[in-house]
Design a protein around this motif. Structure first.
Motif, PDB file in Angstrom:
ATOM      1  N   LEU A 124       0.829  -1.208   0.000  1.00 57.52           N
ATOM      2  CA  LEU A 124       0.000   0.000   0.000  1.00 57.52           C
ATOM      3  C   LEU A 124       0.859   1.252   0.000  1.00 57.52           C
ATOM      4  CD1 LEU A 124      -2.757   1.355   0.202  1.00 57.52           C
ATOM      5  CD2 LEU A 124      -2.624   1.111   2.692  1.00 57.52           C
ATOM      6  N   LEU A 125       1.935   1.222   0.800  1.00 60.69           N
ATOM      7  CA  LEU A 125       2.825   2.380   0.884  1.00 60.69           C
ATOM      8  C   LEU A 125       3.415   2.725  -0.476  1.00 60.69           C
ATOM      9  CD1 LEU A 125       5.444   3.069   3.635  1.00 60.69           C
ATOM     10  CD2 LEU A 125       6.126   3.201   1.255  1.00 60.69           C
ATOM     11  N   LYS A 126       3.900   1.713  -1.202  1.00 63.54           N
ATOM     12  CA  LYS A 126       4.513   1.955  -2.505  1.00 63.54           C
ATOM     13  C   LYS A 126       3.501   2.521  -3.496  1.00 63.54           C
ATOM     14  CE  LYS A 126       8.703   0.322  -1.763  1.00 63.54           C
ATOM     15  NZ  LYS A 126       9.919   1.160  -1.883  1.00 63.54           N
ATOM     16  N   LEU A 127       2.288   1.995  -3.484  1.00 73.44           N
ATOM     17  CA  LEU A 127       1.263   2.491  -4.399  1.00 73.44           C
ATOM     18  C   LEU A 127       0.969   3.968  -4.146  1.00 73.44           C
ATOM     19  CD1 LEU A 127      -1.230  -0.516  -4.395  1.00 73.44           C
ATOM     20  CD2 LEU A 127       0.171   0.249  -6.317  1.00 73.44           C
ATOM     21  N   LEU A 128       0.799   4.323  -2.875  1.00 74.28           N
ATOM     22  CA  LEU A 128       0.524   5.712  -2.535  1.00 74.28           C
ATOM     23  C   LEU A 128       1.707   6.616  -2.866  1.00 74.28           C
ATOM     24  CD1 LEU A 128      -1.186   5.231   0.963  1.00 74.28           C
ATOM     25  CD2 LEU A 128      -2.307   5.912  -1.161  1.00 74.28           C
ATOM     26  N   TYR A 129       2.898   6.138  -2.556  1.00 69.50           N
ATOM     27  CA  TYR A 129       4.100   6.965  -2.731  1.00 69.50           C
ATOM     28  C   TYR A 129       4.397   7.206  -4.204  1.00 69.50           C
ATOM     29  CZ  TYR A 129       8.797   8.726  -1.842  1.00 69.50           C
ATOM     30  OH  TYR A 129       9.922   9.500  -1.776  1.00 69.50           O
TER      31      TYR A 129
END
Length: 284
Positions: A219-224
């Motif tokens: 999730l973090l990578k997608l948002l970032y």
């Protein structure tokens, strides 16, 4: 704000996972879990990645996910999670430095001053922390600094070469590219042994790594990556402003000590980050 909470919580999850497994096992399992999560619903997106883009997807996967997964886990075997999170704030400073050195982006005097101030704060945090926590090996902080350099390079690569690729495609391509190397590390680290499985803390460690993989990685990578594409590299990396605050709260709740001088050092770093992220930059 979502990134701030998710990323800030990542460090305590790494700390908890290390109670039941080694740093190489944690880093590799984190990658394997993340890949399986992503492949479960997004493997078909790979056909949308052009052949010429795969080179940058592969590089991005290794410097933005593979190596940092192990470096941060290694760092937290010796240094408090809150301190690791504060040093993670170097990402914006290194983004500006690498942007100038590698990607031809000139820096203003204000940004140079910010970089200098940021590194003064970093030095203060390291040396004072080593004094206050003599039982911790602060040489392991080098692992954090190396990971921030890799994160910074990855931000510039995505902005320059993968701007038109959807974040889900990038993240899926990243993790499928590093899945087999991570699996090899998992076998090499003797993960699949009775010694590892017999550890009384193993099951909870796997649980923490699972949460870390799903929320603190996928999730973090997608948002970032989405933030990187809709903003400048410097602005997107400035999400690290509030990450230390979240991580410090988690650390204190978990019994970590945090001194006033460490708070001053962290504030100095963030002042440097603020100055370095002024958008008065131009192409050379």
């Amino acid at each position: 704000m979502a990134l701030t909470f998710v990323w800030g919580s990542m460090f305590i999850l790494i700390k908890k996972g290390l109670i039941g497994m080694g740093p190489y096992q944690l880093g590799a399992l984190r990658i394997v879990f993340t890949t399986l999560f992503l492949a479960g619903f997004s493997y078909q997106t790979l056909k949308h990645i052009h052949k010429a883009q795969w080179k940058w997807i592969l590089i991005s996967g290794f410097i933005g996910a593979f190596f940092p997964s192990f470096l941060l886990a290694l760092a937290e075997t010796e240094v408090d999670s809150s301190v690791v999170s504060m040093l993670n704030s170097l990402v914006p400073l290194n983004t500006v430095l690498l942007g100038f050195a590698v990607f031809g982006i000139a820096s203003t005097k204000r940004q140079v001053a910010g970089i200098i101030i940021g590194f003064i704060g970093t030095s203060l945090l390291i040396f004072k922390g080593a004094t206050l926590h003599s039982n911790q090996n602060y040489f392991y902080i080098l692992y954090v600094i190396i990971s921030t350099l890799m994160y910074a390079a990855n931000v510039n690569i995505i902005k320059r070469f993968l701007q038109d690729v959807k974040p889900l495609y990038i993240v899926t391509g990243n993790y499928l590219s590093i899945f087999l190397p991570a699996l090899a590390v998992l076998f090499w680290s003797e993960f699949f042994t009775q010694t590892t499985f017999g550890d009384p803390n193993f099951e909870m460690a796997v649980f923490y790594v699972g949460i870390l993989a799903l929320f603190g990685t996928a999730l973090l990578k997608l948002l970032y990556y989405k933030l990187v594409q809709i903003s400048t590299p410097a602005f997107s990396s400035s999400v690290t402003y509030l990450i230390p605050l979240v991580a410090i709260i988690w650390g204190v709740l978990d019994g970590e000590s945090f001194s006033a001088i460490q708070g001053v050092a962290a504030s100095v770093i963030l002042v440097g980050v603020f100055l370095s992220n002024k958008t008065n930059i131009k192409k050379v």
